[in-house]
Design a protein around this motif. Structure first.
Motif: not given
Length: 297
Positions: A243-244, A249-250, A256-257, A267-273
């Motif tokens: 993605l980078a 990526l962002d 990307a998330v 639960q773990d949700i965050r920007p992939a960056a």
């Protein structure tokens, strides 16, 4: 034979793990089924117990009599809606050559009316996998025969254990009727929780498991507007790199998330960056990558 009702096997999607995301139809089928099987790892492979969890132990209600670990995500979700005693855990070996024939024998036995939903080992000296007596369909007033439900995380027609299990059951019981109840998928849940639009207008979308390989993922990122990757915990560093390299990526070229354990306490949700370059995650991880900047912000 006139009047004979074939046994019915239903794959029931129970969503990503949040009991609030189970459909009314799924709950009805689970409550009315003669037996409800829920998958659990036998302690091997990607579905094995998480680090720090209790060691596998024999549990009443286990179809094979083999060791079974802590309750799986499907079982916990089912028990949030069903309080009858016809729930049976069905261990699967997912490492190396996955075993579907062993679990299929237990399901076929239930479809033939040879098992109930409870066991405490093999009764009367019987072989492992023999449960405690003849299954009896609950009286729902429908006049139907035996219905066995298999609860599966997500949707039973999308990368589900149910597909291979149903095929194995049909080799043992050719007259079985197969049915499915759709479930909410991880990509839908992650999109909702992260505020990510999966596709809009003429945008294209690709879904693939990271078990297909990083090259397949790289090709999807190059060719589709939105790419959803499943089962990619160990491959997260490579996913982040792809993605980078594609500037997705962002930034202006995309966002990307990452999500795991959706709807659960961990639960773990965050920007992939925000993932560290070498960070990995659980096997059941999801990454959504779009070709638009993060929206809504």
């Amino acid at each position: 034979m006139s009047g004979t009702v074939n046994p019915r096997l239903v794959g029931v999607g129970v969503g990503p793990g949040d009991p609030d995301l189970v459909t009314y139809r799924a709950v009805r089928v689970l409550r009315e089924a003669t037996v409800v099987f829920v998958p659990v790892s036998d302690g091997h492979g990607p579905y094995g117990p998480a680090p720090g969890s209790p060691s596998p132990t024999d549990r009443p209600g286990t179809a094979t009599g083999a060791g079974a670990g802590p309750p799986g995500r499907a079982e916990v979700t089912v028990r949030a809606h069903v309080d009858h005693d016809r729930i049976v855990t069905l261990p699967f070996r997912m490492a190396g050559d996955a075993d579907y024939l062993g679990p299929a024998r237990a399901v076929a036995a239930a479809l033939r009316g040879e098992t109930t939903g409870t066991t405490d080992g093999a009764p009367d000296g019987g072989p492992p996998g023999t449960l405690a007596g003849p299954a009896t369909a609950p009286d729902t007033g429908s006049g139907s025969g035996i219905t066995v439900a298999f609860a599966t995380i997500g949707d039973p027609n999308l990368y589900s254990t149910f597909t291979a299990l149903a095929a194995a059951v049909r080799t043992l019981l050719p007259d079985v009727e197969l049915d499915t109840v759709p479930g909410i998928t991880a990509m839908q849940d992650l999109a909702a929780r992260s505020g990510t639009v999966l596709a809009h207008g003429a945008e294209t979308l690709a879904l693939l498991p990271l078990t297909a390989g990083v090259d397949a993922y790289r090709s999807a990122v190059a060719g589709f507007d939105t790419v959803v990757a499943y089962k990619g915990g160990r491959a997260l560093p490579a996913v982040r790199g792809v993605l980078a390299d594609a500037a997705r990526l962002d930034g202006p070229a995309g966002h990307a998330v990452y999500g795991a354990a959706l709807g659960l306490p961990e639960q773990d949700i965050r920007p992939a960056a925000d993932l560290e370059p070498g960070e990995t995650g659980p096997y059941l991880s999801t990454v959504l990558a779009t070709r638009r900047a993060r929206w809504p912000r």
